[in-house]
Motif scaffolding. Structure first.
Motif, PDB file in Angstrom:
ATOM      1  N   SER A   1     -27.987 100.007  39.354  1.00 36.37           N
ATOM      2  CA  SER A   1     -28.128 101.397  38.888  1.00 36.37           C
ATOM      3  C   SER A   1     -26.742 102.016  38.746  1.00 36.37           C
ATOM      4  N   GLU A   2     -26.557 102.772  37.682  1.00 34.78           N
ATOM      5  CA  GLU A   2     -25.267 103.414  37.439  1.00 34.78           C
ATOM      6  C   GLU A   2     -24.890 104.376  38.559  1.00 34.78           C
ATOM      7  N   SER A   3     -25.871 104.919  39.269  1.00 34.18           N
ATOM      8  CA  SER A   3     -25.603 105.938  40.289  1.00 34.18           C
ATOM      9  C   SER A   3     -24.819 105.372  41.478  1.00 34.18           C
ATOM     10  N   ALA A   4     -24.813 104.043  41.633  1.00 34.50           N
ATOM     11  CA  ALA A   4     -24.113 103.431  42.771  1.00 34.50           C
ATOM     12  C   ALA A   4     -22.736 102.897  42.382  1.00 34.50           C
ATOM     13  N   LEU A   5     -22.217 103.328  41.229  1.00 35.68           N
ATOM     14  CA  LEU A   5     -20.939 102.806  40.756  1.00 35.68           C
ATOM     15  C   LEU A   5     -19.800 103.095  41.736  1.00 35.68           C
ATOM     16  N   THR A   6     -19.766 104.312  42.271  1.00 35.44           N
ATOM     17  CA  THR A   6     -18.690 104.668  43.208  1.00 35.44           C
ATOM     18  C   THR A   6     -18.715 103.762  44.433  1.00 35.44           C
ATOM     19  N   LEU A   7     -19.905 103.478  44.926  1.00 34.15           N
ATOM     20  CA  LEU A   7     -20.061 102.580  46.072  1.00 34.15           C
ATOM     21  C   LEU A   7     -19.551 101.182  45.731  1.00 34.15           C
ATOM     22  N   ALA A   8     -19.908 100.690  44.553  1.00 39.47           N
ATOM     23  CA  ALA A   8     -19.461  99.368  44.112  1.00 39.47           C
ATOM     24  C   ALA A   8     -17.941  99.316  43.986  1.00 39.47           C
ATOM     25  N   GLN A   9     -17.363 100.384  43.479  1.00 40.89           N
ATOM     26  CA  GLN A   9     -15.908 100.428  43.321  1.00 40.89           C
ATOM     27  C   GLN A   9     -15.199 100.435  44.667  1.00 40.89           C
ATOM     28  N   THR A  10     -15.778 101.100  45.654  1.00 39.88           N
ATOM     29  CA  THR A  10     -15.191 101.102  46.993  1.00 39.88           C
ATOM     30  C   THR A  10     -15.137  99.686  47.555  1.00 39.88           C
ATOM     31  N   ILE A  11     -16.226  98.939  47.362  1.00 38.14           N
ATOM     32  CA  ILE A  11     -16.249  97.543  47.823  1.00 38.14           C
ATOM     33  C   ILE A  11     -15.228  96.720  47.057  1.00 38.14           C
ATOM     34  N   GLU A  12     -15.195  96.880  45.742  1.00 38.28           N
ATOM     35  CA  GLU A  12     -14.282  96.094  44.906  1.00 38.28           C
ATOM     36  C   GLU A  12     -12.822  96.324  45.301  1.00 38.28           C
ATOM     37  N   GLN A  13     -12.479  97.562  45.600  1.00 40.66           N
ATOM     38  CA  GLN A  13     -11.096  97.887  45.947  1.00 40.66           C
ATOM     39  C   GLN A  13     -10.666  97.258  47.276  1.00 40.66           C
TER      40      GLN A  13
ATOM     41  N   SER B   1     -13.149  90.233  44.241  1.00 42.35           N
ATOM     42  CA  SER B   1     -14.473  90.723  43.831  1.00 42.35           C
ATOM     43  C   SER B   1     -14.404  91.405  42.472  1.00 42.35           C
ATOM     44  N   ALA B   2     -15.548  91.447  41.803  1.00 40.39           N
ATOM     45  CA  ALA B   2     -15.652  92.130  40.509  1.00 40.39           C
ATOM     46  C   ALA B   2     -17.074  92.661  40.354  1.00 40.39           C
ATOM     47  N   ILE B   3     -17.206  93.772  39.645  1.00 45.33           N
ATOM     48  CA  ILE B   3     -18.504  94.420  39.461  1.00 45.33           C
ATOM     49  C   ILE B   3     -19.141  93.930  38.160  1.00 45.33           C
ATOM     50  N   TYR B   4     -20.425  93.580  38.223  1.00 45.35           N
ATOM     51  CA  TYR B   4     -21.195  93.169  37.051  1.00 45.35           C
ATOM     52  C   TYR B   4     -22.413  94.079  36.912  1.00 45.35           C
ATOM     53  N   SER B   5     -22.782  94.374  35.678  1.00 47.29           N
ATOM     54  CA  SER B   5     -23.944  95.223  35.434  1.00 47.29           C
ATOM     55  C   SER B   5     -24.470  94.987  34.025  1.00 47.29           C
ATOM     56  N   LYS B   6     -25.730  95.353  33.806  1.00 45.95           N
ATOM     57  CA  LYS B   6     -26.262  95.305  32.435  1.00 45.95           C
ATOM     58  C   LYS B   6     -25.862  96.571  31.670  1.00 45.95           C
ATOM     59  N   HIS B   7     -25.334  97.554  32.400  1.00 45.15           N
ATOM     60  CA  HIS B   7     -24.861  98.787  31.771  1.00 45.15           C
ATOM     61  C   HIS B   7     -23.405  98.635  31.350  1.00 45.15           C
TER      62      HIS B   7
ATOM     63  N   ILE C   1     -20.299  91.641  42.548  1.00 45.72           N
ATOM     64  CA  ILE C   1     -21.030  92.840  42.978  1.00 45.72           C
ATOM     65  C   ILE C   1     -21.984  93.199  41.846  1.00 45.72           C
ATOM     66  N   ILE C   2     -23.281  93.128  42.117  1.00 44.95           N
ATOM     67  CA  ILE C   2     -24.286  93.354  41.072  1.00 44.95           C
ATOM     68  C   ILE C   2     -24.810  94.783  41.190  1.00 44.95           C
ATOM     69  N   LEU C   3     -24.525  95.554  40.159  1.00 42.85           N
ATOM     70  CA  LEU C   3     -24.882  96.971  40.133  1.00 42.85           C
ATOM     71  C   LEU C   3     -26.192  97.127  39.368  1.00 42.85           C
TER      72      LEU C   3
ATOM     73  N   GLU D   1     -30.903  89.126  35.103  1.00 42.40           N
ATOM     74  CA  GLU D   1     -31.227  87.699  35.200  1.00 42.40           C
ATOM     75  C   GLU D   1     -30.029  86.842  34.783  1.00 42.40           C
ATOM     76  N   ASP D   2     -29.339  87.264  33.716  1.00 40.75           N
ATOM     77  CA  ASP D   2     -28.151  86.518  33.259  1.00 40.75           C
ATOM     78  C   ASP D   2     -27.036  86.580  34.298  1.00 40.75           C
ATOM     79  N   ILE D   3     -26.856  87.732  34.919  1.00 39.80           N
ATOM     80  CA  ILE D   3     -25.804  87.890  35.930  1.00 39.80           C
ATOM     81  C   ILE D   3     -26.084  86.984  37.123  1.00 39.80           C
ATOM     82  N   VAL D   4     -27.348  86.948  37.572  1.00 41.76           N
ATOM     83  CA  VAL D   4     -27.705  86.122  38.732  1.00 41.76           C
ATOM     84  C   VAL D   4     -27.545  84.643  38.409  1.00 41.76           C
ATOM     85  N   GLU D   5     -27.965  84.228  37.249  1.00 39.31           N
ATOM     86  CA  GLU D   5     -27.815  82.820  36.855  1.00 39.31           C
ATOM     87  C   GLU D   5     -26.343  82.429  36.821  1.00 39.31           C
TER      88      GLU D   5
END
Length: 605
Positions: free
Chosen positions: A9-21, A26-32, A5-7, A44-48
């Motif tokens: 923006s930080e504002s969508a963290l709750t949405l990402a966590q709902t999917i992960e649960q 699944s696991a959440i990845y972000s540059k943050h 799950i590629i995040l 770019e690193d996450i996508v590669e």
């Protein structure tokens, strides 16, 4: 890693966590750098990383960002991961890349259900409810081939509803699906010589055999239904043997791709030929059998010499038949010798379940409500050519699922021989027979004698389980029949009437445990049942007499064990009554620990 799950923006963290649960693997990845999120230097690193390691990438953010990030990595729909993109509010989720082959379409629907989002799928076959010809083979373990230069050509013909002939000469879950969901532009054939290819723009073949289709664009699906058995002299030289066997098999118009396994006797388990042949035929699984497992299998070409060496009169034929689940030989034992002292034998059998022939499905009707038959049972009822149902024990409404051309008969007035003769009449015409029994047919279903007939005549049959009346009783009583730390056992039994019960299964013996007891077929001997139970259950133990559970005229009477016979007699309850006894009835005191905080990890596995 299965799903990343590629995040963005930080504002969508709750949405990402709902999917992960909710999405296992699944696991959440972000540059943050966020708690519980894997951080990498850039998107770019996450996508590669994801294109190399993950089955799917789920973007949360603008679709433009997603497209630009994945563009340098896109290669082929057969190797690229599924890519999905959803907006940061969770309103829409788009299947963007590898819709069919990569599974993006299915994953899009799954996540949309998790979030209550709108799935956006642009694949034409999905939106027109036609078969996904590029992935259906994978689903049913069929090998896909085509005579077209590219698979997209016949797929385009199909989704554009060009006239299509479907030829089937085997049977499995996949062919049943095709038959059940046939689009209007498809004609089904079961005999090759009945097809006039000049009338069709596309041909689909589901067969373990080879057929020449001339210049008509063709998709071939080869189901894995053949089982190859082999034997050989000790330390047989494998050189050329696999080519020899492949040539012989293909010369008999059999698709090599349809060979599912290789097998032999344990005496040959370390032969180099065995491993070489398995590898050359597509890394086949190898099954090894003992002489005891093979010696009693009837084969057309037993050998005394083979028996002297191996203790079994057959190796190649017997092992092939055994792997094919008592299947039929399509190639009997063949002897080969490519050089002196390097003798080998092989035989090929087809899985009996794959043969298009008559079939008998014993279906559990459930407790009575026509909607409580299983989905699979309902499908058999809809497809059956003959439905033979158990008279007054099964509501006639269940037979209303029958197709217009089906024959529907009650077995109430038939003896066992008459029932069997009727079923065999339809079976011998290669038709589908449903023997419909009340509840679950394996519990007091009287199917043992019928199966003995089927076994004697080597007939194809299977059992579709049903909901038992004891399960319906628990539901209608709104009771959990097992109570933590009080009652952990359910006993299904009957009282002793005209048919004797084994001494160790007498009711007074079973009553010692004071378990939840569900008593079948015993309303006519209610006083005897009550007396035996009172030897160990307290007289105020809750009981329920459940008459015609889930039928339109269902009646349920509750009381205490000391009044059981009175309840049944005063209400004129008959054979279709389930007696339930035990403190689990209406008990709300015992609480399960399953939902305790320390057990939450169980739901993430």
């Amino acid at each position: 890693m299965k799903h990343i799950i590629i995040l963005t923006s930080e504002s969508a963290l709750t949405l990402a966590q709902t999917i992960e649960q909710s999405l296992i693997g699944s696991a959440i990845y972000s540059k943050h750098k966020l708690t519980g999120v894997t951080s990498m230097n850039s998107l770019e690193d996450i996508v590669e990383f994801g294109f190399k390691e993950a089955d799917s990438l789920i973007f949360i953010g603008a679709i433009g960002i997603c497209v630009r990030l994945i563009a340098p990595h896109i290669q082929d729909k057969y190797t690229d991961p599924a890519v999905l993109c959803m907006d940061s509010t969770g309103k829409n989720i788009v299947s963007l890349l590898s819709g069919h082959v990569g599974g993006a379409n299915g994953l899009t629907k799954q996540i949309a259900h998790i979030l209550g989002a709108n799935p956006v799928i642009t694949t034409q076959s999905d939106n027109t409810n036609v078969w996904a010809l590029d992935t259906i083979g994978t689903k049913y373990n069929w090998t896909l081939k085509t005579n077209a230069k590219h698979l997209n050509h016949p797929i385009t013909l199909f989704v554009n509803k060009k006239k299509t002939a479907l030829f089937i000469d085997s049977k499995d879950a996949g062919t049943v699906h095709l038959e059940r969901t046939k689009p209007e532009h498809v004609d089904i054939y079961y005999q090759w010589d009945k097809i006039d290819l000049s009338h069709y723009e596309l041909l689909i073949i589901v067969s373990p055999f080879k057929y020449e289709s001339s210049d008509v664009p063709t998709i071939y699906y080869h189901p894995k239904v053949f089982h190859l058995g082999m034997g050989c002299r000790k330390e047989c030289n494998p050189a050329g043997v696999s080519d020899y066997i492949k040539h012989y098999i293909t010369s008999n118009n059999i698709a090599i791709e349809s060979i599912a396994s290789l097998s032999t006797i344990d005496l040959k388990r370390d032969e180099v030929l065995l491993k070489d042949l398995a590898q050359q035929l597509g890394n086949l699984p190898i099954y090894i059998y003992t002489a005891d497992e093979l010696k009693d299998i009837k084969t057309p070409n037993p050998s005394q010499k083979v028996e002297e060496v191996t203790s079994s009169p057959s190796v190649s034929e017997a092992s092939a038949i055994n792997s094919a689940q008592d299947g039929l030989l399509v190639i009997g034992k063949q002897k080969g010798k490519l050089s002196e002292g390097n003798d080998f034998t092989f035989a090929l059998a087809i899985d009996r379940k794959a043969i298009r022939q008559g079939h008998i499905e014993i279906v559990g009707a459930g407790p009575g409500d026509p909607e409580l038959v299983s989905v699979k049972g309902k499908r058999f009822l809809e497809e059956a050519d003959l439905i033979l149902y158990a008279g007054s024990l099964v509501p006639v409404e269940l037979t209303h699922y029958a197709k217009a051309s089906a024959v529907v008969r009650s077995s109430a007035s038939m003896n066992l021989e008459e029932q069997f003769n009727l079923m065999k009449e339809f079976y011998d015409r290669n038709l589908l027979v449903v023997r419909l029994h009340t509840g679950d047919p394996c519990i007091y279903g009287a199917i043992q004698e019928q199966m003995a007939f089927f076994d004697e005549y080597n007939m194809s049959y299977h059992i579709t389980p049903g909901i038992s009346s004891f399960q319906a009783a628990a539901a209608e009583l709104r009771s959990q029949f097992t109570i933590p730390e009080k009652v952990q056992t359910i006993i299904l039994t009957r009282g002793e009437g005209r048919t004797p019960m084994p001494e160790k299964e007498q009711l007074h013996m079973l009553a010692k445990s004071q378990s939840t007891m569900c008593i079948f077929l015993s309303a006519t001997i209610a006083q005897k049942v009550q007396d035996e139970l009172l030897e160990h259950y307290p007289e105020n133990t809750p009981v329920a007499a459940c008459y015609k559970l889930t039928w339109k005229d269902q009646r349920i009477f509750r009381g205490e064990l000391k009044d059981l016979a009175k309840i049944i007699n005063e209400n004129n309850l008959t054979l279709t009554t389930m007696i339930v006894v035990g403190e689990a009835i209406d008990n709300r005191k015992g609480l399960s620990k399953l939902y305790a905080h320390q057990f939450k990890h169980l739901f993430r596995k």
